[in-house]
Structure formats: C-alpha cells, structure tokens
Design an enzyme around this catalytic site. Structure first.
Site, mmCIF file in Angstrom:
data_model
loop_
_atom_site.group_PDB
_atom_site.id
_atom_site.type_symbol
_atom_site.label_atom_id
_atom_site.label_comp_id
_atom_site.label_asym_id
_atom_site.label_seq_id
_atom_site.Cartn_x
_atom_site.Cartn_y
_atom_site.Cartn_z
ATOM 1 C CB VAL A 16 -1.565 -0.008 1.288
ATOM 2 C CG1 VAL A 16 -1.751 1.342 1.335
ATOM 3 C CG2 VAL A 16 -2.118 -1.111 1.531
ATOM 4 C CD GLU A 156 -4.521 2.821 -1.522
ATOM 5 O OE1 GLU A 156 -4.905 3.924 -1.452
ATOM 6 O OE2 GLU A 156 -6.061 2.608 -2.604
ATOM 7 C CG LEU A 277 -20.913 -12.098 -9.176
ATOM 8 C CD1 LEU A 277 -21.465 -11.973 -9.899
ATOM 9 C CD2 LEU A 277 -21.426 -12.997 -7.773
ATOM 10 C CB CYS A 287 -6.258 -7.549 1.485
ATOM 11 S SG CYS A 287 -4.262 -6.540 1.520
ATOM 12 C CE LYS A 290 -3.996 -8.066 6.973
ATOM 13 N NZ LYS A 290 -4.241 -6.864 7.727
HETATM 14 C C1 UGA Z 1 -8.270 -6.547 -1.974
HETATM 15 C C2 UGA Z 1 -9.506 -6.028 -2.308
HETATM 16 O O1 UGA Z 1 -10.114 -6.642 -3.592
HETATM 17 C C3 UGA Z 1 -8.864 -4.117 -2.505
HETATM 18 O O2 UGA Z 1 -10.064 -3.671 -2.569
HETATM 19 C C4 UGA Z 1 -7.864 -4.206 -1.764
HETATM 20 O O3 UGA Z 1 -8.397 -2.750 -0.789
HETATM 21 C C5 UGA Z 1 -7.324 -5.271 -0.875
HETATM 22 O O4 UGA Z 1 -8.113 -6.490 -0.627
HETATM 23 C C6 UGA Z 1 -6.549 -4.488 0.609
HETATM 24 O O5 UGA Z 1 -7.199 -4.520 1.416
HETATM 25 O O6 UGA Z 1 -5.149 -4.156 0.629
HETATM 26 P P1 UGA Z 1 -6.793 -7.665 -3.080
HETATM 27 O O7 UGA Z 1 -5.856 -8.494 -2.076
HETATM 28 O O8 UGA Z 1 -5.027 -7.042 -4.229
HETATM 29 O O9 UGA Z 1 -7.492 -6.644 -2.917
HETATM 30 O O10 UGA Z 1 -6.874 -8.866 -3.532
HETATM 31 P P2 UGA Z 1 -8.318 -9.147 -4.712
HETATM 32 O O11 UGA Z 1 -8.324 -8.839 -6.430
HETATM 33 O O12 UGA Z 1 -9.532 -8.566 -4.621
HETATM 34 O O13 UGA Z 1 -8.440 -10.844 -4.354
HETATM 35 C C7 UGA Z 1 -8.563 -11.699 -3.628
HETATM 36 C C8 UGA Z 1 -8.682 -12.912 -3.617
HETATM 37 O O14 UGA Z 1 -10.250 -13.379 -4.189
HETATM 38 C C9 UGA Z 1 -7.649 -13.555 -4.474
HETATM 39 O O15 UGA Z 1 -7.091 -14.697 -4.161
HETATM 40 C C10 UGA Z 1 -8.867 -13.555 -6.011
HETATM 41 O O16 UGA Z 1 -7.874 -14.916 -6.619
HETATM 42 C C11 UGA Z 1 -9.708 -13.955 -5.799
HETATM 43 N N1 UGA Z 1 -10.633 -13.670 -6.494
HETATM 44 C C12 UGA Z 1 -11.403 -12.834 -6.722
HETATM 45 C C13 UGA Z 1 -12.128 -14.814 -6.639
HETATM 46 O O17 UGA Z 1 -12.104 -16.382 -6.070
HETATM 47 N N2 UGA Z 1 -12.785 -14.707 -7.692
HETATM 48 C C14 UGA Z 1 -13.470 -13.226 -8.135
HETATM 49 O O18 UGA Z 1 -14.896 -13.079 -8.579
HETATM 50 C C15 UGA Z 1 -12.877 -12.302 -6.965
#
Ligand code: UGA
Length: 460
Positions: A16, A156, A277, A287, A290
C-alpha cells in the site's frame, strides 16, 4: 539525503505505502517514504522496487530521477519533514483473529515524541474501527510540545496487480476527518489526482469497473469510525460475493447448471454487478482472508454476532478441499504420481503468495506422496521461501517443463499466459492428459476436444 521539507510522509513502504508514495509523487508532490526494514529502504533508495507490481518499477525510476520521492530509514526524520503523515504499516493477524496493531502504536508514539510542527496523522493501514481513537489517545499521552496534531482515516482500496492504476485512478476517496483543516489538507493533496482522472473511453480498467465519471462523487467525507468501517465492510462484502458464488458453483456441479452463465445472468443486474463472481479456489492474499477474520473479531468485541461472515470464511477454507477431491477423483491414488502446478501467486499480476491457495494445495499433494512440479511467471522465489523445503518441489522454466511426466495439471492462478497454452505441447509432455482448472480459465469444450480429461468448478 537533503533535509528539505516534503508535502507528505508515507510511513511503511509495502504493497500500500510504496504505490501511494509514488502516486503522490506522480501527481506533483514531494514525498518522503520511510520503512522499518533496512533492506527495503536500501533497495528503494537504490531505485529497486522490492516486490513485483506492474508499473511500480517505472514509477520508482521516474521519481528517483525527478527527486520528488525521497526515502529514509529514520521515522523521526520523515515525521519532521512533513505535515501530512500517511501511516501505511502492516497490521498482521494475531492468533485470535484480531489485528496486531503494535506497528501502528509504535508509529503513533514516535510521531508524538517527534512533533516539530502541526501534523495530520492519516491512518491508511487497515485497522479495526476505533483505532483512530486509540491513535489520538497515544498522540495526546506521549506528545511533546504544543503543536496541533490531528488524526484522519483514509482507507486504501487498491488491488495488488494493478496497484499503480488504482492509486492514480481511485474509484472513491474516503476521508474520515474531524476538522475543516484535516479535510482541506487531504482534499488539496488529492485534487491533482481528481483533476487528471480519465474520461470514459480513456481507461479500459475504469470503463470495465463502470466507475462514475463525476469527479466530485468520488470523495466521501465521513467521521473517523465510518471511514474505518467502510474499509472492513468493503473487503468483507467482496469476500462474501466470492464465497456466495462458490457455493452456487457447488450447486451447479450437482445439478448440471453452468456457473459462468449463472454469474453472468446475475451480474448483469446492476444491483449485483459482474465483478467478484469468479468461482473456483476462493480468495487468498494478505487482505481478504485476514480482514474477514478481523471483522468477525471486531463484531465479537462489540457483541455483534456476525455469523454470516464466519460462514464466508469457512466456505473459503473448504475450497482447497474441493480441489483435492477433484484431484483424487481423477487420479485415485496420489502416491508416486506427478502433479504439475501452474500459478502459485494468490492471483495474477503479483509475486505475492501470502495466504495463496497454492501453499495449501502443494503441501497436501506432497503429504499424499505426489511429486510436484511448479511453474509461475514471477512468484516462484516467494513460493520457494514460503513452502517447507522438504519434500522438495521442482521449479520449472515453462508450463511445458512443469507438465513433463505429469499425471495431472493443476491450474491455480489465472495468469494470462495460461489462456493460450499449446494443447499439443502439453499433451506430448504429460504422462496422462488431465487438467484440473481451479480458476475456470480454460474452455471446457476446447480442452476436451483436444483429448484432455478436464475438470473445473461449477461448469459441466
Ligand atoms: C483486496 C481488495 O479487492 C482491495 O479493494 C483492497 O484494497 C485490498 O484487498 C486491501 O485491503 O488492501 P487484493 O488483496 O489485492 O485486494 O486482491 P483481490 O483482487 O481482491 O483478490 C483477492 C482474492 O480473491 C484472490 O485470491 C482472487 O483470486 C480471489 N477472487 C477474486 C476470486 O476468487 N473470485 C473473484 O471473482 C475475484
């Protein structure tokens, strides 16, 4: 390093903090960054991005040159240089699910002891609601001198893998403030960002997300507690969407429905929306898992029973089991079989393996006696550091090398390069043509037409 003043200090140069600091430099501000890890400070000072994030290295190089981004290893030095201090330190999880706020407290105490002028301490770390109150308490207890020091909360929302984009094109800016001064300081800092937001058609990512084009709409000003709660509620809601669709995927599997079409069919309703989805192996990273646990804990601490979120977490925990069931149903006995694992980062676009499902899957495959051959375009060093050294994993230079002699190919991260794998090369390399697609990345009909036994999540 010179002793010039900066427009903002960014404390903590992680996933971040570093994109935030460089984003502020990019929009014209002079920024000083500080981190408690000397090796990270040394790398950044040397112009080297300490982790993989698309566009980050270029931005670091640019502002190394522009002189608008300086880095120091002294928190007191950073605090002394700026009025606005962004706190971006990590808040890891304690064994009971609560966030470990010791780094936040340490920073607050140091700021209090170092005050050389008026300050605005801006909490950007993901912290439980009412942490800002705690920070205020620390600042008033340990403060040195009579300067005005205030606290604001500015969560953020960037996603790893497009952090630079998200910092420069935020879909919203949440300002938890308690005074006109705090609001004015932060609005002035972010104004150049708002002024240069892309118009519709100018940024594919913003267009895909359907972000509003009205710039003033993107700033939401709240009290401190609301801003804190928005952050945990946002991540918990995203996690809920994913666990929800994963349960629907399980239902699709036993009924013959297709989760891809179900997701499209519900996602076109603007009240639901198409994002998050994607069914499969669920959510990992530093993130969502946790923050869901922390939000459950926060609710408990305030005597609110958030059973819904407990189930969201439990559904997610079971996704690796679902994958293992598919592996077993394809291979029966895993002992002495070889599994190729494609993708080990928790999602594409990053080398981050924190809470990546790959760690759990590979550990289980090895425990059941399978040999594991891994390929990932960027995350293999991080994975190698995180996975126990024995029994050993074989690291490969390409998907085809990983597939050599494999009885099953497990696709765990949806890197773009896996969309266009050469079927014939895979088939020729593998001992048996079995693909288990944990991210529903490939076309089932195409894979089967090429002679593969193909399994995915919630798709016939
Ligand atoms: C997440 C949030 O999306 C951000 O908005 C937030 O700022 C961030 O946490 C944080 O708190 O710092 P991030 O951890 O980078 O972001 O990852 P995501 O893109 O949210 O993906 C998280 C997990 O969900 C990944 O393992 C991804 O593969 C999974 N996912 C995502 C799914 O299984 N299905 C989906 O449709 C989307």
């Amino acid at each position: 390093m010179d002793t010039a003043r900066a427009d903002a200090a960014v404390i903590g140069l992680g996933h971040v903090g570093l994109p935030t600091a460089l984003g502020l430099a990019e929009i014209g501000w002079r920024v000083v960054g500080v981190d408690s890890a000397p090796e990270r400070v040394a790398m950044v000072a040397d112009g080297q991005a300490p982790f993989y994030e698309p566009g980050l290295q270029d931005l670091l190089t640019a502002h190394h040159r522009s002189g608008r981004f300086l880095v120091t290893d002294s928190l007191a030095d950073a605090v002394a240089r700026a009025e606005v201090l962004f706190v971006c330190v990590s808040t890891p999880q304690l064994p009971d699910g609560a966030a470990d706020l010791s780094a936040v407290e340490h920073v607050a105490r140091t700021i209090a002891a170092t005050l050389n002028g008026d300050k605005l301490v801006v909490d950007k770390s993901t912290t439980p609601v009412r942490t800002a109150e705690r920070i205020k308490g620390v600042l008033s207890r340990y403060r040195n001198g009579a300067h005005a020091v205030e606290v604001a909360v500015n969560p953020e929302f960037l996603q790893e893998g497009h952090a630079v984009h998200d910092v420069l094109h935020p879909d919203r800016i949440v300002l938890g403030v308690e005074s006109d001064r705090a609001r004015a300081l932060l609005t002035d800092l972010y104004r150049p960002l708002l002024d240069r937001l892309p118009n519709p058609g100018e940024c594919a990512v913003c267009d895909r997300r359907g972000v509003t084009t009205d710039r003033s709409d993107r700033v939401i000003t709240t009290n401190l507690e609301t801003a804190e709660l928005i952050k945990h509620a946002a991540n918990s809601f995203l996690a809920t969407k994913i666990s929800f669709i994963n349960m629907v995927a399980d239902l699709c599997e036993v009924t013959g429905a297709d989760i891809t079409q179900v997701a499209r069919g519900i996602g076109l309703d603007p009240r639901i929306g198409p994002q998050f989805l994607g069914a499969g192996l669920g959510f990992g990273g530093s993130c969502l898992p946790k923050d869901v646990r922390a939000f459950i804990r926060i609710a408990e601490d305030h005597r609110v029973d958030f059973a819904l979120l407990r189930e969201v977490a439990a559904i997610n925990e079971r996704r690796a089991d679902r994958l293992m069931e598919k592996v077993r149903s394809a291979l029966w006995i895993l002992k002495d079989k070889t599994c190729a694992v494609l993708g080990v980062s928790f999602k594409p676009g990053t080398d981050d393996v924190r809470e990546a499902v790959s760690l759990r899957v590979v550990t289980r495959l090895l425990a059941e006696g399978a040999a594991v051959r891994v390929y990932d375009p960027v995350a293999m060093p991080a994975f190698q550091a995180a996975v126990p050294p024995s029994p050993p994993v074989t690291y490969c230079a390409s998907p085809y090398e990983a597939a050599a002699g494999a009885h099953a190919l497990l696709l765990l991260t949806e890197w773009d390069e896996f969309r266009t794998l050469a079927w014939d090369r895979l088939r020729a390399a593998m001992a048996v043509p079995v693909i288990i697609d944990g991210r529903n990345l490939l076309d089932p009909a195409a894979a089967r037409a090429e002679g593969f036994d193909y399994f995915s999540f919630g798709r016939p």
